[in-house]
Enzyme design. Structure first.
Site, PDB file in Angstrom:
ATOM      1  N   ASP A 205       0.745  -1.234   0.174  1.00  0.00           N
ATOM      2  CA  ASP A 205      -0.048  -0.074  -0.091  1.00  0.00           C
ATOM      3  C   ASP A 205       0.905   1.351  -0.215  1.00  0.00           C
ATOM      4  O   ASP A 205       2.098   1.150  -0.217  1.00  0.00           O
ATOM      5  CB  ASP A 205      -0.776  -0.215   1.180  1.00  0.00           C
ATOM      6  CG  ASP A 205      -2.151   0.640   0.898  1.00  0.00           C
ATOM      7  OD1 ASP A 205      -2.220   1.795   0.489  1.00  0.00           O
ATOM      8  OD2 ASP A 205      -3.178  -0.050   0.973  1.00  0.00           O
ATOM      9  N   HIS A 275      -2.706   3.381  -4.399  1.00  0.00           N
ATOM     10  CA  HIS A 275      -2.290   2.887  -3.104  1.00  0.00           C
ATOM     11  C   HIS A 275      -0.778   2.148  -3.509  1.00  0.00           C
ATOM     12  O   HIS A 275      -0.369   1.210  -3.005  1.00  0.00           O
ATOM     13  CB  HIS A 275      -3.175   1.676  -2.553  1.00  0.00           C
ATOM     14  CG  HIS A 275      -4.342   2.252  -1.860  1.00  0.00           C
ATOM     15  ND1 HIS A 275      -4.428   3.013  -0.765  1.00  0.00           N
ATOM     16  CD2 HIS A 275      -5.674   2.248  -2.382  1.00  0.00           C
ATOM     17  CE1 HIS A 275      -5.376   3.296  -0.459  1.00  0.00           C
ATOM     18  NE2 HIS A 275      -6.282   2.999  -1.519  1.00  0.00           N
ATOM     19  N   ASP A 338      -8.566  -0.041  -5.969  1.00  0.00           N
ATOM     20  CA  ASP A 338      -9.535   0.835  -5.368  1.00  0.00           C
ATOM     21  C   ASP A 338      -8.892   2.301  -5.362  1.00  0.00           C
ATOM     22  O   ASP A 338      -7.581   2.319  -5.408  1.00  0.00           O
ATOM     23  CB  ASP A 338      -9.754   0.236  -3.880  1.00  0.00           C
ATOM     24  CG  ASP A 338      -8.606   0.093  -3.018  1.00  0.00           C
ATOM     25  OD1 ASP A 338      -7.579  -0.463  -3.672  1.00  0.00           O
ATOM     26  OD2 ASP A 338      -8.300   0.396  -1.803  1.00  0.00           O
ATOM     27  N   GLU A 339      -9.710   3.419  -5.143  1.00  0.00           N
ATOM     28  CA  GLU A 339      -9.338   4.446  -4.574  1.00  0.00           C
ATOM     29  C   GLU A 339      -7.986   5.047  -5.343  1.00  0.00           C
ATOM     30  O   GLU A 339      -7.018   5.487  -4.835  1.00  0.00           O
ATOM     31  CB  GLU A 339      -8.866   4.571  -3.324  1.00  0.00           C
ATOM     32  CG  GLU A 339     -10.163   4.314  -2.199  1.00  0.00           C
ATOM     33  CD  GLU A 339      -9.992   4.299  -0.716  1.00  0.00           C
ATOM     34  OE1 GLU A 339     -10.738   5.200  -0.144  1.00  0.00           O
ATOM     35  OE2 GLU A 339      -8.941   3.814  -0.373  1.00  0.00           O
ATOM     36  N   TYR A 430     -15.977  -4.304   7.894  1.00  0.00           N
ATOM     37  CA  TYR A 430     -14.694  -3.687   8.232  1.00  0.00           C
ATOM     38  C   TYR A 430     -14.600  -3.738   9.823  1.00  0.00           C
ATOM     39  O   TYR A 430     -15.089  -2.716  10.236  1.00  0.00           O
ATOM     40  CB  TYR A 430     -14.736  -2.294   7.732  1.00  0.00           C
ATOM     41  CG  TYR A 430     -14.149  -2.070   6.189  1.00  0.00           C
ATOM     42  CD1 TYR A 430     -14.328  -3.289   5.177  1.00  0.00           C
ATOM     43  CD2 TYR A 430     -13.474  -0.949   5.982  1.00  0.00           C
ATOM     44  CE1 TYR A 430     -13.999  -3.099   3.876  1.00  0.00           C
ATOM     45  CE2 TYR A 430     -12.830  -0.848   4.539  1.00  0.00           C
ATOM     46  CZ  TYR A 430     -13.112  -1.811   3.541  1.00  0.00           C
ATOM     47  OH  TYR A 430     -12.813  -1.895   2.178  1.00  0.00           O
ATOM     48  N   TRP A 485      -8.233  -3.934   8.568  1.00  0.00           N
ATOM     49  CA  TRP A 485      -7.052  -2.740   7.940  1.00  0.00           C
ATOM     50  C   TRP A 485      -6.386  -2.222   9.241  1.00  0.00           C
ATOM     51  O   TRP A 485      -6.943  -2.157  10.383  1.00  0.00           O
ATOM     52  CB  TRP A 485      -7.911  -1.578   7.360  1.00  0.00           C
ATOM     53  CG  TRP A 485      -8.761  -2.020   6.174  1.00  0.00           C
ATOM     54  CD1 TRP A 485     -10.080  -2.083   6.227  1.00  0.00           C
ATOM     55  CD2 TRP A 485      -8.132  -2.189   4.932  1.00  0.00           C
ATOM     56  NE1 TRP A 485     -10.446  -2.422   4.706  1.00  0.00           N
ATOM     57  CE2 TRP A 485      -9.326  -2.314   4.023  1.00  0.00           C
ATOM     58  CE3 TRP A 485      -6.963  -2.154   4.283  1.00  0.00           C
ATOM     59  CZ2 TRP A 485      -9.174  -2.593   2.556  1.00  0.00           C
ATOM     60  CZ3 TRP A 485      -6.596  -2.383   2.881  1.00  0.00           C
ATOM     61  CH2 TRP A 485      -7.907  -2.610   2.131  1.00  0.00           C
TER      62      TRP A 485
HETATM   63  C1  ACM Z   1     -10.765   0.002   0.589  1.00  0.00           C
HETATM   64  O1  ACM Z   1     -11.267   0.098   1.643  1.00  0.00           O
HETATM   65  N1  ACM Z   1     -10.295   0.847   0.010  1.00  0.00           N
HETATM   66  C2  ACM Z   1     -10.759  -1.184  -0.045  1.00  0.00           C
END
Ligand code: ACM
Ligand code: ZN
Length: 627
Positions: A205, A275, A338-339, A430, A485
């Site tokens: 990341d 990321h 993502d993002e 999450y 996370w």
């Molecule tokens: C994420 O929470 N960006 C997959």
């Protein structure tokens, strides 16, 4: 005789599969996740003593591993070594038989566990026998309850079981804070105990690159180390000194083997195009601007991502994936997705040239182009691509599987287009989210902005199949995943705290048939499960004992109706409305009651006169309208 037995088994499995069974929950066994069917046998208990033998139906590596695991557990209870034999005629009494057998109707992961006075048998595929063993462990008495250290009994039941979903996953982010192999293995142990079969390993990341890539040594020389770290939102310093770490390829192989022995496949995630700040700190020439960058010390969505107009980026990523594929035998490889902000691509001549050359409409399509190239590359190596749900935005690459974290919409879109999807809906799965009132909890995700929190009940309430899907589309929802996370989590104790008990709730969503899911019964089972956590030295959260308020105000009369609840079974809630902290002598809550506003209510959960939760409190002023 054997034939008759098989016909009988097939019949039972058939009856189960057409849901002709009673949904009365059998209240005397606490098994999480709840099996398909539990029937009490009219028999005496099976007694385990020092003469117990484990017998296996064949000398396979898998059965030997499972038998050895059982022997270790028995040694823990009996302080004696237990023999493991191949099944023979002598194994009529005092034996635990592990039998590899394909049982019609139970698929690749189902099992039948039968405990009677003379013996215990677990039948199924290798996977099934392993899961049957996890169930059997939950039928052992807790070690603290053992009266006699030389024998104990296991109640006589027949359990038939198989999972609801084929993808039952747990993700661990080791990019934000590196976790040593021992911690990763401990996480895998937790997955195995919960019959979870997929470990999604988030290996890189913006804040770190954690996997040795021989062709690109700077990824770990530079990318694995952070100067320090702090949280952007709170400015809170998480670490002051440089920190980091990475796994050598030998260590990766060791973890993959450890997981495989426990019937868990490991899905590596190599993030692209976003990321990727740690990778760009190592190889800035692969960005749109050329850098320089340093491994991120804060959490944020960085605008610098791989340049998708530079052919060297594709060569780099394919070379990385080639090494990754050699280490991970799983059929899926996760490419992130993502993002990924598109600001750099919008301003980059190379990216714009690629958009023009490939006749793409916009930067989202450029991301799809990149994903499609990765998918084609993976296909040449016989692997399938998986990505976060942003990979839908520029059109889905033909065979991609989608991991949906931003809600159900991505899963609905993917399934309607015939793509497989996995639910990772952040509001339910999450586990870095608060699990109770933020002011009562350690700092967690979104701590400084108003945000709902993910209680035990919230996680448990997840129904992964969106009602918008028809029967054939529903088949594309292949399962779900828990996410841990680590932006806000450094220590093993804190990891435990965030994982438990919610991992147990999500495991039941993953495994248990919809008709068998029952929140009240689950809370009852959790009372035993917490004690199991204690025996496993798990630093679980007791946030489920927090008292929650549901206050309905009536602005006309200035009264409010107050309901109190918790996420534990049969709580003893005591409360005050005079500002004092509740004690064992405070009023006991039994049903919703009316109060006059303004009001400050304080409430806590008690057991045997001891307060077992934090005190939650709420003040409601007169003028407040609505809940
Ligand atoms: C994420 O929470 N960006 C997959
Ligand atoms: Zn570019």
């Amino acid at each position: 005789m054997k034939l008759k037995k098989n016909i009988l088994l097939t019949l039972i499995v058939f009856l189960i599969s057409i849901k002709c069974y009673s949904i009365n929950q059998e209240k005397s066994l606490s098994i999480i996740p709840q099996p398909v069917s539990i029937v009490k046998n009219n028999e005496k208990d099976f007694v385990v003593d020092k003469n117990i033998i484990i017998a296996i139906s064949e000398n396979s590596e898998e059965l030997n591993f499972i038998a050895n695991q059982l022997a270790l557990r028995l040694r823990d209870y009996l302080s004696t070594d237990v023999n493991i034999n191949q099944i023979n005629r002598k194994n009529k009494h005092n034996s635990i038989l592990l039998i590899k057998e394909n049982i019609p109707g139970l698929g690749n992961e189902g099992y039948i566990l039968d405990v009677n006075r003379k013996q215990i048998t677990i039948r199924g595929t290798h996977n099934g026998v392993f899961y049957g063993l996890q169930t059997l462990y939950q039928m052992f008495p807790l070690k603290n309850d053992l009266i006699n250290k030389s024998k104990f009994s296991i109640p006589s039941y027949t359990i038939i079981d198989k999972p609801r979903f084929e993808w039952r996953g747990g993700m661990l982010d080791v990019a934000r804070y590196f976790q040593p192999v021992s911690v990763v293995k401990r996480y895998i142990d937790f997955l195995a105990l919960h019959k979870i079969n997929t470990f999604h390993w988030h290996l890189n990341d913006d804040q770190g690159w954690r996997i040795e890539i021989k062709k690109y040594p700077k990824l770990t020389e530079v990318g694995a180390w952070r100067k320090d770290s702090q949280l952007e939102l709170s400015g809170k310093q998480m670490a002051f000194a440089p920190h980091g770490g990475y796994y050598t390829q030998e260590e990766i192989k060791d973890v993959v083997k450890y997981a495989a022995e426990r019937f868990i496949s490991v899905i590596p995630e190599i993030e692209m195009p976003g990321h990727s700040y740690a990778a760009l700190a190592s190889y800035p020439e692969l960005s749109c601007t050329g850098g320089p960058f340093e491994v991120s010390t804060i959490w944020k969505v960085h605008e610098d991502i791989y340049c998708a107009g530079n052919e060297k980026t594709y060569e780099f990523l394919e070379n990385i994936l080639s090494e990754v594929i050699e280490l991970f035998p799983a059929s899926y490889i996760h490419i992130g997705g993502d993002e990924a902000p598109k600001t750099r691509w919008e301003a980059c001549p190379k990216c714009q040239a690629k958009i023009a050359a490939e006749h793409l409409d916009n930067e989202h399509e450029l991301q799809t182009y990149m994903v499609k190239r990765m998918e084609d590359f993976l296909a040449t190596k016989n692997r399938k691509l998986i990505g976060w749900d942003e990979i839908i935005e520029g059109g889905l690459s033909p065979n991609a599987t989608v991991l949906c974290w931003r809600g159900f919409d991505g899963a609905i879109t993917a399934a309607k287009q015939g793509h497989d999807a996995i639910i990772a809906h952040s509001k339910y799965t999450y586990l870095d989210h608060y699990q109770s009132e933020p002011y009562l909890e350690p700092l967690a995700w979104a701590g400084l902005v108003p945000y709902g929190y993910t209680t035990l009940q919230k996680s448990y309430s997840l129904e992964p199949i969106p009602s918008e899907l028809n029967e054939s589309e529903q088949k594309h929802i292949i399962g779900l995943q828990a996410q841990l996370w680590l932006e806000y989590i450094r220590t093993t104790d804190h990891m435990d705290y965030m994982l438990f008990p919610r991992l147990s709730a999500l495991a039941e969503v993953m495994w248990t048939q919809k008709e068998q899911k029952n929140w009240e019964f689950f809370k009852w089972k959790m009372e035993t499960q917490y004690r199991r956590y204690n025996e496993l030295n798990i630093n679980y959260s007791m946030s489920a004992y927090t008292v929650y308020f549901d206050i309905k105000t009536d602005s006309l009369s200035n009264k409010a109706l107050v309901s109190l609840s918790t996420d534990n079974y049969n709580p003893t809630i005591r409360y005050t409305i005079n500002g004092d902290d509740p004690t064992e002598n405070s009023d006991k809550y039994s049903q919703p009651f009316t109060v006059i506003l303004p009001l400050t209510i304080k409430a806590a959960n008690f057991n045997n006169g001891q307060r077992i939760s934090k005190i939650n409190q709420k003040t409601i002023l007169k003028s407040r309208i609505g809940k």
